[in-house]
Design a protein around this motif. Structure first.
Motif, short mmCIF file in Angstrom:
data_model
loop_
_atom_site.label_atom_id
_atom_site.label_comp_id
_atom_site.label_asym_id
_atom_site.label_seq_id
_atom_site.Cartn_x
_atom_site.Cartn_y
_atom_site.Cartn_z
N GLY A 1 0.81 -1.20 0.00
CA GLY A 1 0.00 0.00 0.00
C GLY A 1 0.85 1.25 0.00
O GLY A 1 2.07 1.21 -0.12
N LEU A 2 0.16 2.37 0.13
CA LEU A 2 0.80 3.69 0.17
C LEU A 2 0.69 4.23 1.58
O LEU A 2 -0.42 4.46 2.10
N ALA A 3 1.83 4.41 2.22
CA ALA A 3 1.88 4.88 3.61
C ALA A 3 2.06 6.39 3.66
O ALA A 3 2.85 6.96 2.91
N VAL B 1 2.61 2.17 7.87
CA VAL B 1 3.58 1.11 7.59
C VAL B 1 3.38 -0.03 8.59
O VAL B 1 3.33 -1.21 8.21
N VAL B 2 3.25 0.29 9.86
CA VAL B 2 3.05 -0.72 10.89
C VAL B 2 1.80 -1.54 10.59
O VAL B 2 1.81 -2.77 10.68
N GLU B 3 0.72 -0.89 10.22
CA GLU B 3 -0.53 -1.60 9.91
C GLU B 3 -0.36 -2.52 8.71
O GLU B 3 -0.82 -3.67 8.72
N LEU C 1 3.39 -9.75 10.38
CA LEU C 1 4.50 -9.40 11.27
C LEU C 1 3.94 -8.75 12.54
O LEU C 1 3.63 -7.56 12.55
N SER C 2 3.80 -9.53 13.58
CA SER C 2 3.14 -9.05 14.79
C SER C 2 3.92 -7.96 15.53
O SER C 2 3.32 -7.09 16.15
N VAL D 1 13.85 -3.64 7.37
CA VAL D 1 13.26 -2.53 6.60
C VAL D 1 14.35 -1.70 5.94
O VAL D 1 15.29 -1.25 6.60
N LYS D 2 14.20 -1.49 4.65
CA LYS D 2 15.10 -0.62 3.87
C LYS D 2 14.31 0.63 3.50
O LYS D 2 13.26 0.55 2.86
#
Length: 70
Positions: free
Chosen positions: A27-29, A35-37, A44-45, A57-58
């Protein structure tokens, strides 16, 4: 060194950053919360703790945690 599975791409001209996991667009953050959602939805809990982990994360182009138009 292996490539991080999560990529937060450079800010778009309209704002926001595309987020991918292993090449799949999530998606688009417009914020870290987005990003977390996306990462939680991908399974990824502990997503919040991964944002600054370079093994996971890069951040490409622009500064990490910056979502405004370039």
């Amino acid at each position: 060194m292996a490539t991080a599975p999560v990529v937060v791409h450079p800010p778009l001209g309209t704002g926001g950053r595309r987020v991918t996991v292993r090449g799949e667009i999530l998606g688009l953050a417009h914020s870290d919360a987005d990003v977390v959602e996306f990462l939680r939805q991908a399974g990824l809990s502990d997503a919040e703790g991964l944002l600054d982990d370079m093994a996971w994360v890069k951040w490409r182009g622009g500064s990490a945690h910056h979502y405004e138009a370039a």
